[in-house]
Scaffold this motif. Structure first.
Motif, PDB file in Angstrom:
ATOM      1  N   ALA A  16       0.831  -1.205   0.000  1.00  0.00           N
ATOM      2  CA  ALA A  16       0.000   0.000   0.000  1.00  0.00           C
ATOM      3  C   ALA A  16       0.868   1.260   0.000  1.00  0.00           C
ATOM      4  O   ALA A  16       0.635   2.193  -0.777  1.00  0.00           O
ATOM      5  CB  ALA A  16      -0.936  -0.002   1.206  1.00  0.00           C
ATOM      6  N   ASN A  19       2.549   2.252  -3.147  1.00  0.00           N
ATOM      7  CA  ASN A  19       1.624   2.822  -4.117  1.00  0.00           C
ATOM      8  C   ASN A  19       1.051   4.163  -3.662  1.00  0.00           C
ATOM      9  O   ASN A  19       0.055   4.630  -4.213  1.00  0.00           O
ATOM     10  CB  ASN A  19       0.505   1.817  -4.413  1.00  0.00           C
ATOM     11  CG  ASN A  19       1.008   0.710  -5.310  1.00  0.00           C
ATOM     12  OD1 ASN A  19       1.217   0.914  -6.498  1.00  0.00           O
ATOM     13  ND2 ASN A  19       1.257  -0.459  -4.743  1.00  0.00           N
ATOM     14  N   TYR A  21      -0.191   5.125  -0.634  1.00  0.00           N
ATOM     15  CA  TYR A  21      -1.290   5.150   0.324  1.00  0.00           C
ATOM     16  C   TYR A  21      -0.776   5.077   1.756  1.00  0.00           C
ATOM     17  O   TYR A  21       0.331   4.611   2.009  1.00  0.00           O
ATOM     18  CB  TYR A  21      -2.239   3.969   0.087  1.00  0.00           C
ATOM     19  CG  TYR A  21      -3.002   4.075  -1.195  1.00  0.00           C
ATOM     20  CD1 TYR A  21      -4.113   4.897  -1.292  1.00  0.00           C
ATOM     21  CD2 TYR A  21      -2.606   3.357  -2.309  1.00  0.00           C
ATOM     22  CE1 TYR A  21      -4.819   5.007  -2.482  1.00  0.00           C
ATOM     23  CE2 TYR A  21      -3.299   3.449  -3.502  1.00  0.00           C
ATOM     24  CZ  TYR A  21      -4.403   4.277  -3.582  1.00  0.00           C
ATOM     25  OH  TYR A  21      -5.097   4.377  -4.763  1.00  0.00           O
ATOM     26  N   GLN A  22      -1.615   5.521   2.670  1.00  0.00           N
ATOM     27  CA  GLN A  22      -1.327   5.396   4.088  1.00  0.00           C
ATOM     28  C   GLN A  22      -1.992   4.135   4.615  1.00  0.00           C
ATOM     29  O   GLN A  22      -2.958   3.628   4.041  1.00  0.00           O
ATOM     30  CB  GLN A  22      -1.875   6.607   4.852  1.00  0.00           C
ATOM     31  CG  GLN A  22      -1.112   7.884   4.581  1.00  0.00           C
ATOM     32  CD  GLN A  22      -1.821   9.077   5.194  1.00  0.00           C
ATOM     33  OE1 GLN A  22      -2.905   9.431   4.767  1.00  0.00           O
ATOM     34  NE2 GLN A  22      -1.186   9.683   6.189  1.00  0.00           N
ATOM     35  N   GLN A  76       3.318   7.536   6.920  1.00  0.00           N
ATOM     36  CA  GLN A  76       2.749   6.558   6.003  1.00  0.00           C
ATOM     37  C   GLN A  76       1.959   5.473   6.728  1.00  0.00           C
ATOM     38  O   GLN A  76       1.075   4.859   6.147  1.00  0.00           O
ATOM     39  CB  GLN A  76       3.842   5.894   5.155  1.00  0.00           C
ATOM     40  CG  GLN A  76       4.448   6.802   4.115  1.00  0.00           C
ATOM     41  CD  GLN A  76       5.457   7.775   4.717  1.00  0.00           C
ATOM     42  OE1 GLN A  76       6.222   7.428   5.601  1.00  0.00           O
ATOM     43  NE2 GLN A  76       5.439   9.000   4.221  1.00  0.00           N
ATOM     44  N   ARG A  93      -4.486  10.062   2.607  1.00  0.00           N
ATOM     45  CA  ARG A  93      -4.791   9.068   1.570  1.00  0.00           C
ATOM     46  C   ARG A  93      -4.738   7.658   2.158  1.00  0.00           C
ATOM     47  O   ARG A  93      -3.827   6.891   1.883  1.00  0.00           O
ATOM     48  CB  ARG A  93      -3.791   9.214   0.429  1.00  0.00           C
ATOM     49  CG  ARG A  93      -4.219   8.515  -0.836  1.00  0.00           C
ATOM     50  CD  ARG A  93      -3.459   9.069  -2.027  1.00  0.00           C
ATOM     51  NE  ARG A  93      -4.018   8.467  -3.216  1.00  0.00           N
ATOM     52  CZ  ARG A  93      -3.315   7.833  -4.129  1.00  0.00           C
ATOM     53  NH1 ARG A  93      -2.004   7.740  -4.009  1.00  0.00           N
ATOM     54  NH2 ARG A  93      -3.891   7.314  -5.184  1.00  0.00           N
ATOM     55  N   GLY A  95      -5.278   3.966   2.409  1.00  0.00           N
ATOM     56  CA  GLY A  95      -5.495   2.934   1.403  1.00  0.00           C
ATOM     57  C   GLY A  95      -5.614   1.528   1.956  1.00  0.00           C
ATOM     58  O   GLY A  95      -6.075   0.631   1.267  1.00  0.00           O
ATOM     59  N   ASN A 117     -11.456   7.832   5.009  1.00  0.00           N
ATOM     60  CA  ASN A 117     -10.978   8.413   3.759  1.00  0.00           C
ATOM     61  C   ASN A 117     -12.151   8.479   2.788  1.00  0.00           C
ATOM     62  O   ASN A 117     -12.704   7.459   2.414  1.00  0.00           O
ATOM     63  CB  ASN A 117      -9.863   7.539   3.182  1.00  0.00           C
ATOM     64  CG  ASN A 117      -9.166   8.170   2.016  1.00  0.00           C
ATOM     65  OD1 ASN A 117      -9.389   9.335   1.704  1.00  0.00           O
ATOM     66  ND2 ASN A 117      -8.323   7.419   1.358  1.00  0.00           N
ATOM     67  N   VAL A 120     -11.090   7.253  -1.437  1.00  0.00           N
ATOM     68  CA  VAL A 120     -10.879   5.865  -1.850  1.00  0.00           C
ATOM     69  C   VAL A 120     -11.418   4.942  -0.775  1.00  0.00           C
ATOM     70  O   VAL A 120     -11.250   5.200   0.412  1.00  0.00           O
ATOM     71  CB  VAL A 120      -9.360   5.591  -2.031  1.00  0.00           C
ATOM     72  CG1 VAL A 120      -9.106   4.152  -2.392  1.00  0.00           C
ATOM     73  CG2 VAL A 120      -8.759   6.524  -3.051  1.00  0.00           C
ATOM     74  N   PRO A 122     -10.688   2.048   1.282  1.00  0.00           N
ATOM     75  CA  PRO A 122      -9.454   1.321   1.554  1.00  0.00           C
ATOM     76  C   PRO A 122      -9.657  -0.184   1.532  1.00  0.00           C
ATOM     77  O   PRO A 122     -10.745  -0.692   1.795  1.00  0.00           O
ATOM     78  CB  PRO A 122      -9.065   1.792   2.964  1.00  0.00           C
ATOM     79  CG  PRO A 122     -10.333   2.251   3.576  1.00  0.00           C
ATOM     80  CD  PRO A 122     -11.196   2.750   2.459  1.00  0.00           C
TER      81      PRO A 122
END
Length: 158
Positions: A16, A19, A21-22, A76, A93, A95, A117, A120, A122
């Motif tokens: 993740a 890419n 994302y957190q 992150q 963000r 994810g 979020n 998105v 997640p």
């Protein structure tokens, strides 16, 4: 010797984070959250990922600083307890949501973390070493896929 859940979680977290994302990892107790945090820092920070810990026992100044880092995307990965569910906790963000010992949390608690979020939806990884009826029911009738780790790695001490 554990079952390997934590390393599986960190592997998923790495994918993740790679890419952009957190990752939020929620554990039911401060002791377990702190253990995960120490392991994550040891494994992930040398690769350049910032890992933070958010628990109820932190003073308000520490919590505020961590929330700022999460909202700005400077961290992150966050590992924490129910403190992650507070309305003040926001992500830039998110994810991946990882819930350890998932049977110790209610459905609404997991959903609240998953909805942190708005951009998105997640991915979610729920983990347990205790197969209880509710977990089995979610597997059979819900939208969960199951992976079973039923043996030690080949180089593990026996």
């Amino acid at each position: 010797m554990g079952s390997g859940k934590t390393i599986v979680a960190f592997e998923a977290a790495t994918l993740a984070m790679e890419n952009g994302y957190q990752v939020a990892m929620m554990a039911p107790t401060e002791i377990l959250a702190t253990q995960h945090y120490i392991s994550a820092r040891h494994i992930l920070e040398p690769a350049g990922y910032r890992v933070v810990l958010l628990t109820g026992s932190l003073d308000e100044g520490q919590k505020r600083a961590i929330r700022r880092h999460l909202a700005a995307g400077d961290a992150q990965m966050v590992i924490g307890t129910h403190a992650l569910l507070e309305d003040k906790v926001e992500f830039e963000r998110l994810g991946l949501v990882i819930v350890d010992e998932q049977h110790r949390f209610g459905v609404m608690q997991r959903m609240k973390l998953m909805r942190k979020n708005s951009e998105v939806q997640p991915d979610v990884l729920v983990m347990t070493a205790t197969p209880i009826p509710r977990t089995l029911a979610l597997t059979l009738y819900g939208d969960l896929d199951v992976s079973v780790i039923d043996e030690l790695p080949p180089d593990a001490l026996r």
